[in-house]
Structures are given as C-alpha cells and as structure tokens.
Write a protein that holds these residues in place. Structure first.
Motif, PDB file in Angstrom:
ATOM      1  N   GLU A  22      65.293 -18.354  -6.621  1.00  0.00           N
ATOM      2  CA  GLU A  22      65.893 -18.075  -7.919  1.00  0.00           C
ATOM      3  C   GLU A  22      66.338 -19.401  -8.503  1.00  0.00           C
ATOM      4  O   GLU A  22      66.638 -20.340  -7.760  1.00  0.00           O
ATOM      5  CB  GLU A  22      67.100 -17.142  -7.763  1.00  0.00           C
ATOM      6  CG  GLU A  22      66.722 -15.770  -7.253  1.00  0.00           C
ATOM      7  CD  GLU A  22      67.876 -15.084  -6.527  1.00  0.00           C
ATOM      8  OE1 GLU A  22      68.985 -15.630  -6.494  1.00  0.00           O
ATOM      9  OE2 GLU A  22      67.631 -14.019  -5.979  1.00  0.00           O
ATOM     10  N   TYR A  23      66.399 -19.474  -9.781  1.00  0.00           N
ATOM     11  CA  TYR A  23      66.751 -20.719 -10.449  1.00  0.00           C
ATOM     12  C   TYR A  23      68.078 -21.259  -9.924  1.00  0.00           C
ATOM     13  O   TYR A  23      69.094 -20.564  -9.951  1.00  0.00           O
ATOM     14  CB  TYR A  23      66.810 -20.452 -11.959  1.00  0.00           C
ATOM     15  CG  TYR A  23      66.821 -21.692 -12.801  1.00  0.00           C
ATOM     16  CD1 TYR A  23      65.781 -22.609 -12.731  1.00  0.00           C
ATOM     17  CD2 TYR A  23      67.872 -21.947 -13.655  1.00  0.00           C
ATOM     18  CE1 TYR A  23      65.776 -23.755 -13.515  1.00  0.00           C
ATOM     19  CE2 TYR A  23      67.883 -23.081 -14.446  1.00  0.00           C
ATOM     20  CZ  TYR A  23      66.841 -23.986 -14.359  1.00  0.00           C
ATOM     21  OH  TYR A  23      66.849 -25.115 -15.127  1.00  0.00           O
ATOM     22  N   TYR A  24      68.069 -22.469  -9.408  1.00  0.00           N
ATOM     23  CA  TYR A  24      69.239 -23.164  -8.872  1.00  0.00           C
ATOM     24  C   TYR A  24      69.898 -22.464  -7.682  1.00  0.00           C
ATOM     25  O   TYR A  24      71.077 -22.622  -7.439  1.00  0.00           O
ATOM     26  CB  TYR A  24      70.288 -23.439  -9.954  1.00  0.00           C
ATOM     27  CG  TYR A  24      69.887 -24.554 -10.877  1.00  0.00           C
ATOM     28  CD1 TYR A  24      69.668 -25.831 -10.389  1.00  0.00           C
ATOM     29  CD2 TYR A  24      69.704 -24.316 -12.228  1.00  0.00           C
ATOM     30  CE1 TYR A  24      69.281 -26.860 -11.234  1.00  0.00           C
ATOM     31  CE2 TYR A  24      69.313 -25.346 -13.086  1.00  0.00           C
ATOM     32  CZ  TYR A  24      69.110 -26.607 -12.578  1.00  0.00           C
ATOM     33  OH  TYR A  24      68.729 -27.627 -13.409  1.00  0.00           O
TER      34      TYR A  24
END
Length: 171
Positions: free
Chosen positions: A68-70
């Motif tokens: 997942e993003y970041y």
C-alpha cells in the motif's frame, strides 16, 4: 545494478523480455508460479529486475511492490529458469533484493506467497530469514485442484539480526 555474491540484479532491458517469457513459460517453472489477484482491483504495478549470473547469463527475474502507498511493506516474487535451479541463485537473489528493500527503501517488512507444495522455495526463503506467518487454505486453483498458499514474511528486526548470524544460522 545490485550485486550479490553469485548474481547481479539489474533493470530489465527490452531484449530481456523474450528470454524471461521463455523461462516463465517452462512447464517445470509454471507449476510453481502462482498469481495472487489484487483484492482491490487496482493495477498491480510490480517493479522487476533481471537476474544475471556470474557467467553473464540472464537466468530469471525478481519482482517487488509496496503493498500500500507508504506502508513500507513490500511483496516480492522470484522466477528462475529450471536449468539454473539448485545452484543458490535464488537465495542470493532474494538476499540481494532484501538488502535493497531494507537498506535503501527503508522497508519495515517484506512478504511473499508460495505454493505449499513448493518445498524447494520454502527452504530457500527460510534460509534467507523468512518465517511462515499463515496459510491461506484452498487459495488458488492450479491444474484442476485447489492449493494452499503459505504467506511468509521477514520484518526489519529479524533481517538486522539475521545479518549478525553465521551461514544463515543464528549464533
């Protein structure tokens, strides 16, 4: 380019694609390659690196993707042509990729999915410091049968302590 003791991981070149497709399409190799569908139907943009051995032969590829993003949790995969199995190229490729993910991309965790019958790969991943986290029962349908998928992972602390051990065994 990322260098291990037996392999180099490099960006894919245009001329790699046909060779990697051929390796990926081998009957022996296809038996162990599993595809996990994304639950959120988003495009799964994995980054891929070619694996080149000490003789400068293209022998396979590794992939990685932040879940997942970041999130700093990465999911990885590896495919090596069957004629190169049993030579520790897989372990060296995984260790080289782990070093990049933990040291350069600041990963907190790296995980992978493996078919429960892929004993060779499971031993390799354990040798690299991964532990079995859980089993997804009847998760994939391959060759007209349902198979279990084992989810394995390694967290930053284990990776760091694994660096302080000898020959892949904790002291």
């Amino acid at each position: 380019m990322l260098s291990g003791s037996k392999v180099h991981l490099r960006l894919l070149k245009k001329e790699d694609v046909s060779i990697l497709f051929k390796l990926h399409s081998e009957e022996k190799v296809k038996k162990y390659n599993i595809i996990i569908d994304s639950m959120d139907n988003k495009v799964d943009l994995r980054k891929a690196l070619s694996i080149v051995n000490e003789d400068d032969n293209l022998i396979g590829f590794v992939t990685y993707k932040e879940k997942e993003y970041y999130s700093r949790t990465y999911c990885i995969g590896i495919t090596i042509g069957s004629e190169y199995w049993g030579r520790s190229y897989g372990a060296d490729s995984i260790k080289t990729l782990l070093r990049y993910l933990f040291k350069k991309l600041n990963a907190m965790k790296v995980e992978l999915y493996v078919a429960s019958y892929n004993i060779r790969a499971i031993k390799c991943y354990k040798k690299c410091g991964f532990i079995e986290e859980y089993i997804k029962r009847y998760s994939s349908y391959i060759d007209r049968e349902y198979i279990d998928i084992i989810i394995m992972g390694i967290i930053r602390e284990r990776y760091n302590s694994y660096l302080k051990c000898e020959d892949g065994k904790y002291v």
